[in-house]
Design an enzyme around this catalytic site. Structure first.
Site, short mmCIF file in Angstrom:
data_model
loop_
_atom_site.label_atom_id
_atom_site.label_comp_id
_atom_site.label_asym_id
_atom_site.label_seq_id
_atom_site.Cartn_x
_atom_site.Cartn_y
_atom_site.Cartn_z
N PHE A 195 -5.33 5.85 -0.43
CA PHE A 195 -4.49 4.66 -0.46
C PHE A 195 -4.56 4.00 -1.83
O PHE A 195 -5.64 3.87 -2.41
CB PHE A 195 -4.96 3.62 0.56
CG PHE A 195 -4.65 3.93 1.99
CD1 PHE A 195 -3.41 3.64 2.54
CD2 PHE A 195 -5.62 4.50 2.80
CE1 PHE A 195 -3.14 3.92 3.88
CE2 PHE A 195 -5.36 4.79 4.13
CZ PHE A 195 -4.12 4.50 4.67
N TYR B 190 0.83 -1.20 0.00
CA TYR B 190 0.00 0.00 0.00
C TYR B 190 0.87 1.25 0.00
O TYR B 190 2.02 1.23 0.41
CB TYR B 190 -0.94 0.01 1.21
CG TYR B 190 -0.22 0.14 2.53
CD1 TYR B 190 0.05 1.39 3.09
CD2 TYR B 190 0.20 -1.00 3.21
CE1 TYR B 190 0.73 1.50 4.30
CE2 TYR B 190 0.89 -0.89 4.42
CZ TYR B 190 1.15 0.35 4.95
OH TYR B 190 1.84 0.46 6.13
N ILE C 190 -8.41 0.22 10.10
CA ILE C 190 -9.46 1.23 10.02
C ILE C 190 -10.65 0.72 9.19
O ILE C 190 -10.48 -0.13 8.31
CB ILE C 190 -8.92 2.56 9.44
CG1 ILE C 190 -8.33 2.34 8.04
CG2 ILE C 190 -7.91 3.17 10.38
CD1 ILE C 190 -7.91 3.63 7.35
N PHE D 162 2.24 9.58 4.24
CA PHE D 162 2.35 9.35 5.68
C PHE D 162 2.73 7.92 6.01
O PHE D 162 3.22 7.62 7.11
CB PHE D 162 1.06 9.74 6.42
CG PHE D 162 -0.16 8.96 5.99
CD1 PHE D 162 -0.42 7.71 6.51
CD2 PHE D 162 -1.05 9.49 5.07
CE1 PHE D 162 -1.54 6.99 6.11
CE2 PHE D 162 -2.17 8.79 4.67
CZ PHE D 162 -2.41 7.54 5.19
#
Length: 242
Positions: free
Chosen positions: A219, A148, A176, A158
């Site tokens: 993503f 990813y 998540i 990030f």
């Protein structure tokens, strides 16, 4: 306890300002290894202040309080009164920043849908298939192996297993909500771009210092392998004796 830790992190961040004295911090040269070490410490701690969107005057007020306390000088305000206000102001400022992030995120998702022909689910998750897979589709209980690349809406990276050069495996129900839902639209061998609203990511608290409160996350995920929950929980077979 959580709020206390956040406040302690804030106060720790302020300590780095004491090195500035009356000089412009941007003009201070980092000459020794200790200078560079304390700069690195300050940079890390200062990430906690990003969520407050402080003005230069507010930063100066923070420094003044730290400097006076460090020198054991008498406070210019009634500490009994203002200690109680710290948490209120902190929460109000964070809520304001998170609300602004969420509004920007909504606009970003709508643009993603319009410009790239992405699909939006009932929950608010948006996604576009980059490459169709042909293998198994995971359920929430399964273990997935993926690559990813995660960014904020402005393109800031990030987190990225791609950049680390190593895939990662995890149970799909332990991440998540946007991931748990999104990967169940994929098949092994597929690659999908997901745009995840904060409600399905890290909410209004965010995941500082890299992910601000209310942030929409982007993503690109490649699904390599799905291991069914029952198989993932099986003990490994004993090695054969030679």
């Amino acid at each position: 306890m959580k709020n206390t830790w956040v406040l302690l992190s804030l106060l720790a961040s302020v300590l780095v300002l004491s090195a500035c004295s009356k000089n412009d911090p941007k003009k201070i040269s980092l000459e020794s290894e200790d200078d560079k070490t304390f700069y690195a410490m300050g940079y890390m701690l200062g990430g906690n202040l990003q969520r407050l969107s402080l003005s230069d005057k507010e930063l100066a007020a923070l420094y003044k309080g730290v400097a006076m306390a460090a020198k054991n000088e008498k406070s210019e305000v009634d500490m009994a009164v203002y200690q109680n206000r710290i948490q209120e102001v902190f929460k109000a400022r964070m809520d304001k920043v998170a609300a602004k992030e969420k509004e920007a995120g909504k606009a970003f998702i709508e643009k993603f849908i319009k410009d790239e022909g992405a699909t939006k689910t009932e929950s608010g998750l948006a996604y576009k298939v980059i490459k169709e897979g042909t293998g198994a589709t995971p359920t929430a209980e399964d273990v997935v192996e993926v690559h990813y690349h995660g960014t904020l809406a402005d393109g800031t990276v990030f987190d990225s297993s791609v950049e680390r050069g190593k895939t990662i495996s995890f149970p799909l129900n332990r991440v998540i909500k946007g991931w748990t839902e999104g990967l169940q639209t994929m098949k092994e061998g597929g690659k999908t771009k997901f745009v995840i609203p904060s409600d399905l990511a890290y909410g209004e608290a965010g995941a500082p210092p890299k992910i601000p409160g209310g942030a929409t996350l982007v993503f690109e995920v490649e699904l390599f392998k799905v291991t069914k929950a029952a198989d993932a929980n099986k003990p490994a077979a004993p090695a054969k004796k030679k």
